[in-house]
Scaffold this active site. Structure first.
Site, PDB file in Angstrom:
ATOM      1  N   HIS A  13      -1.779  11.192  -1.754  1.00 57.59           N
ATOM      2  CA  HIS A  13      -3.055  10.671  -1.259  1.00 57.59           C
ATOM      3  C   HIS A  13      -4.059  11.786  -1.022  1.00 57.59           C
ATOM      4  O   HIS A  13      -5.185  11.756  -1.506  1.00 57.59           O
ATOM      5  CB  HIS A  13      -2.830   9.886   0.030  1.00 57.59           C
ATOM      6  CG  HIS A  13      -4.097   9.331   0.604  1.00 57.59           C
ATOM      7  ND1 HIS A  13      -4.924  10.054   1.440  1.00 57.59           N
ATOM      8  CD2 HIS A  13      -4.706   8.127   0.432  1.00 57.59           C
ATOM      9  CE1 HIS A  13      -5.972   9.320   1.765  1.00 57.59           C
ATOM     10  NE2 HIS A  13      -5.865   8.143   1.169  1.00 57.59           N
ATOM     11  N   HIS A  21       0.830  -1.205   0.000  1.00 52.33           N
ATOM     12  CA  HIS A  21       0.000   0.000   0.000  1.00 52.33           C
ATOM     13  C   HIS A  21       0.866   1.256   0.000  1.00 52.33           C
ATOM     14  O   HIS A  21       1.727   1.414   0.874  1.00 52.33           O
ATOM     15  CB  HIS A  21      -0.872  -0.032   1.261  1.00 52.33           C
ATOM     16  CG  HIS A  21      -1.910   1.022   1.336  1.00 52.33           C
ATOM     17  ND1 HIS A  21      -2.130   1.765   2.475  1.00 52.33           N
ATOM     18  CD2 HIS A  21      -2.834   1.451   0.436  1.00 52.33           C
ATOM     19  CE1 HIS A  21      -3.142   2.594   2.275  1.00 52.33           C
ATOM     20  NE2 HIS A  21      -3.587   2.443   1.049  1.00 52.33           N
TER      21      HIS A  21
HETATM   22  O1  G3P Z   1      -6.501   1.452  -3.125  1.00 51.01           O
HETATM   23  C1  G3P Z   1      -6.765   0.960  -1.866  1.00 51.01           C
HETATM   24  C2  G3P Z   1      -6.625   1.994  -0.798  1.00 51.01           C
HETATM   25  O2  G3P Z   1      -5.475   2.743  -1.028  1.00 51.01           O
HETATM   26  C3  G3P Z   1      -7.812   2.898  -0.744  1.00 51.01           C
HETATM   27  O3  G3P Z   1      -7.802   3.773   0.329  1.00 51.01           O
HETATM   28  O4  G3P Z   1      -7.486   6.007   1.298  1.00 51.01           O
HETATM   29  O5  G3P Z   1      -5.629   4.372   1.369  1.00 51.01           O
HETATM   30  O6  G3P Z   1      -6.278   5.435  -0.778  1.00 51.01           O
HETATM   31  P1  G3P Z   1      -6.754   4.947   0.555  1.00 51.01           P
HETATM   32 MG    MG Z   2      -5.011   4.414  -2.193  1.00 55.14          MG
END
Ligand code: G3P
Ligand code: MG
Length: 249
Positions: free
Chosen positions: A55, A13
């Site tokens: 983000h 992630h």
């Molecule tokens: O793509 C999965 C995840 O990254 C979605 O949530 O807020 O971490 O971008 P976020």
């Molecule tokens: Mg994400």
């Protein structure tokens, strides 16, 4: 179900979870050093339309800049420090363009899940520009082998619709933080190959509904081994994790 699913089961992630400044090349390098072969990142547009990794809509949390990122040009954004907020060791780490991350992935035979994360109000434009950029970058790849295609995902159906209109051949996934009525129909209407759900939301029934419709089932963002065990037992296809130091692909 699609036979052309080429992606690893474990996805890092934002590059390396919380171990390095999220969505930077330093994070990708660290995730790769931990053995990860697929990465998720968040992509939005600069004021002059350059896709880059961030983000939040604003710069304040993860850079030394302030305010809406979409109001700065890529030239201005590229001079910010996106590492110092995390720890002194990463001071001076810049924001990453989608182009630089694509090259890193292509050069190292890594797969990339590009989350289209539009600044609010720019959903269609971001979907179009990101899809066009991804199509060009992967088509131009000089890897010697057939590159692993990118997977585009978004919480915003409008962004996925625009991505499909621009580059229909690119793989798409619908992100869901809950399973509201119509989630499966929305994913199918958008021509998605996968649904990426908040991991706590998947149950046997929803996994079965998605997979029966030909969709792969992925989850975000898993940090506990018990949660990963539950998802694999449900027969899901992939997990996005922050814990590149706990789960070893
Ligand atoms: O793509 C999965 C995840 O990254 C979605 O949530 O807020 O971490 O971008 P976020
Ligand atoms: Mg994400």
């Amino acid at each position: 179900m699609s036979e052309s699913w080429l992606f690893p089961r474990w996805i890092a992630h934002r590059g390396a979870g919380k171990l390095a400044p999220e969505n930077t090349l330093a994070a990708f390098r660290l995730g790769a050093a931990h053995g990860y072969r697929m990465f998720e990142c968040d992509v939005k547009l600069s004021a002059d339309g350059v896709p880059f990794l961030l983000h939040d809509a604003t710069l304040d949390r993860t850079t030394n800049g302030h305010g809406l990122a979409a109001e700065l040009s890529w030239d201005e954004l590229s001079r910010l420090d996106a590492g110092r907020w995390h720890s002194p060791a990463y001071a001076g780490e810049p924001l990453a363009s989608l182009e630089s991350v694509a090259h890193f992935c292509l050069d190292n035979a890594l797969a990339l899940n590009i989350e289209i994360k539009p600044t609010p109000g720019s959903e269609s434009l971001t979907g179009t520009v990101v899809a066009n950029a991804a199509a060009r970058l992967w088509a131009d790849a000089q890897t010697g082998a057939i590159p692993i295609p990118p997977l585009l995902s978004s919480f915003q159906p409008e962004a996925l619709e625009a991505a499909r209109a621009a580059q229909a051949h690119l793989l798409r996934a619908l992100l869901l933080d809950n399973f509201q009525i119509g989630w499966l129909e929305t994913a199918l209407r958008l021509g998605c190959v996968a649904v990426v759900g908040k991991h706590t939301q998947w149950e046997a029934v929803s996994v079965q509904q998605a997979q029966s419709a030909g969709l792969r089932v992925l989850s975000y963002t898993v940090i506990e081994a018990l949660d990963a065990d539950r998802l694999w037992a449900l027969g899901t296809d992939g997990i996005i994790t922050d814990r590149v130091d706990l789960f070893f692909p």
